[in-house]
Design a protein around this motif. Sequence first.
Motif, short mmCIF file in Angstrom:
data_model
loop_
_atom_site.label_atom_id
_atom_site.label_comp_id
_atom_site.label_asym_id
_atom_site.label_seq_id
_atom_site.Cartn_x
_atom_site.Cartn_y
_atom_site.Cartn_z
N ALA A 1 0.77 -1.24 -0.02
CA ALA A 1 0.11 -0.07 -0.07
C ALA A 1 1.00 1.37 -0.11
CB ALA A 1 -0.94 0.06 1.33
N VAL A 2 1.01 2.21 -1.04
CA VAL A 2 1.54 3.20 -1.11
C VAL A 2 0.97 4.56 -1.64
CG1 VAL A 2 3.60 1.73 -1.81
CG2 VAL A 2 2.00 2.62 -3.47
N SER A 3 1.50 5.58 -1.41
CA SER A 3 0.96 6.87 -2.02
C SER A 3 2.16 7.62 -2.67
CB SER A 3 0.37 7.66 -0.82
OG SER A 3 1.21 7.67 0.53
N VAL A 4 1.59 8.62 -3.32
CA VAL A 4 2.65 9.34 -4.38
C VAL A 4 2.85 10.55 -3.92
CG1 VAL A 4 2.84 10.20 -6.60
CG2 VAL A 4 1.89 8.11 -6.23
N ILE A 5 4.23 11.12 -3.66
CA ILE A 5 4.80 12.28 -3.60
C ILE A 5 4.38 13.11 -4.83
CG2 ILE A 5 6.78 13.90 -3.24
CD1 ILE A 5 6.09 12.26 -0.76
N PRO A 6 3.89 14.42 -4.76
CA PRO A 6 3.52 15.18 -6.14
C PRO A 6 4.93 15.47 -6.95
CG PRO A 6 2.51 16.04 -4.26
CD PRO A 6 3.52 15.11 -3.67
N PRO A 7 4.84 14.89 -8.06
CA PRO A 7 5.86 15.26 -9.14
C PRO A 7 6.09 16.79 -9.51
CG PRO A 7 4.09 14.22 -10.22
CD PRO A 7 3.64 14.37 -8.97
N LYS A 8 7.10 17.16 -10.07
CA LYS A 8 7.27 18.24 -10.32
C LYS A 8 6.34 18.85 -11.72
CE LYS A 8 10.76 21.74 -11.83
NZ LYS A 8 12.20 22.39 -12.28
N SER A 9 6.06 17.76 -12.39
CA SER A 9 5.15 17.97 -13.71
C SER A 9 4.08 17.18 -13.52
CB SER A 9 6.07 17.86 -14.93
OG SER A 9 5.08 17.82 -15.99
N MET A 10 2.94 17.53 -13.30
CA MET A 10 1.72 16.38 -13.34
C MET A 10 1.52 16.01 -14.97
SD MET A 10 -1.61 18.82 -13.18
CE MET A 10 -1.13 20.12 -12.10
N LEU A 11 1.97 16.84 -15.76
CA LEU A 11 2.01 16.50 -17.26
C LEU A 11 2.75 15.37 -17.68
CD1 LEU A 11 1.77 20.15 -18.60
CD2 LEU A 11 -0.38 18.76 -17.79
N SER A 12 3.61 15.14 -17.03
CA SER A 12 4.84 14.05 -17.47
C SER A 12 4.50 12.96 -16.72
CB SER A 12 6.18 14.45 -17.36
OG SER A 12 6.49 14.80 -15.97
N SER A 13 3.88 13.14 -15.38
CA SER A 13 3.47 12.03 -14.48
C SER A 13 2.13 12.29 -14.27
CB SER A 13 4.44 11.87 -13.26
OG SER A 13 5.73 11.58 -14.04
N PRO A 14 0.97 12.21 -14.91
CA PRO A 14 -0.31 12.27 -14.60
C PRO A 14 -0.78 11.18 -13.58
CG PRO A 14 -0.29 11.65 -16.69
CD PRO A 14 0.91 11.94 -16.44
N ALA A 15 -1.61 11.68 -12.54
CA ALA A 15 -2.11 10.73 -11.57
C ALA A 15 -3.49 10.25 -11.77
CB ALA A 15 -2.08 11.13 -9.89
N TYR A 16 -4.43 11.04 -12.59
CA TYR A 16 -5.77 10.52 -12.78
C TYR A 16 -5.56 9.36 -13.64
CZ TYR A 16 -7.38 15.27 -11.27
OH TYR A 16 -7.53 16.28 -10.71
N GLY A 17 -5.73 8.12 -13.16
CA GLY A 17 -5.90 6.94 -13.96
C GLY A 17 -5.92 5.71 -13.25
N GLU A 18 -6.30 4.60 -13.56
CA GLU A 18 -6.45 3.49 -12.98
C GLU A 18 -4.92 2.76 -12.67
OE1 GLU A 18 -10.73 1.45 -14.03
OE2 GLU A 18 -9.01 1.20 -15.76
#
Length: 329
Positions: A85-102
């Motif tokens: 079980a993990v969570s994500v530190i916000p990346p510098k760019s949400m466009l290169s690493s977008p979170a909205y997905g399965e």
Amino acid sequence: MARVVRFHQLGGPEVLRIEHIDDAEPGPGEVRIHVRALGLNRAEALVRRGAYIETATLPSGLGLEAAGIVDKVGEGIAGFESGDAVSVIPPKSMLSSPAYGELVTYPAGLVVRHPPSLSMEAAAASWMQYLTAYGALIDIAGMRSGEPVVVTAASSSVGLAAIQIANAVGAIPIAVTRTCAKKDALRAAGAAHIVASAEEDLELALREIAGRDGIRVVLDAVGGPIFEPLTAAMAPGGMLIEYGGLSPEPTPFPLPAILRKTLTLRGYLVHEITGDPARLEPAKAFILDHLATGALRPVIARTFPFEEIVEAHRYLESNEQFGKIVVTV
């Protein structure tokens, strides 16, 4: 194939679409996560509208925060395995690493095992708000026990995180909100004092609360005309940390107060912390320790299912929420 949220044109929440894309394999040093929950942030609405410091190349994904279960790890990964079980530190760019997905893939350095007591919804609502508040108040301002600290936009997720962090170190959080509508909720959330800036004389109220010593630290997300009463109430040598700019009105430069009191006005982005491992590690340790003890408790305003991402973004822009908006996947 996995579902993702993308937009093909700039605009309001209605431009968001749920689409299917092929599953991407994690590369060396990467972790693929089966997402269970997403935390929403104002930055995502600004990117979607084309009003952020980062410009989307269309079609584009979105998202800065996710929590879920490790699905697969790439080569060279130690410390994570399928099922964690993990969570994500916000990346510098949400466009290169977008979170909205399965299914999302992130560098292992941005993936954190969170306390088992933390739900997926709470984990997805933690990192942006607590890292932002910690970086400003602890890392930059060196907030001290016993001192008053002003937090504007206090009912936002970062505002509530700042109140909790202030209490965790023994500081005295003064919540500034626009009207008295959220006063009871802010008091219940730990604010020692609450000032309604549209209904009270902000400078006078802050002076009365802080007394002769004044206020050394202000964390502001608003800008605009509020700058003048904030700086007028500050102590000599004080620091105002600006991380937002929510006001649509021009922000005056309070030159007399700055000169007279030798104030520091400091712009701040959370990327200062997330992009510097030497600063990120103590921030992570502080947040994880206080999440585990319950001193930090994410406040979730409302939860939406993934299929209602458009409605979730409408609520995000309504300014009605108290705390974080979470989307479950």
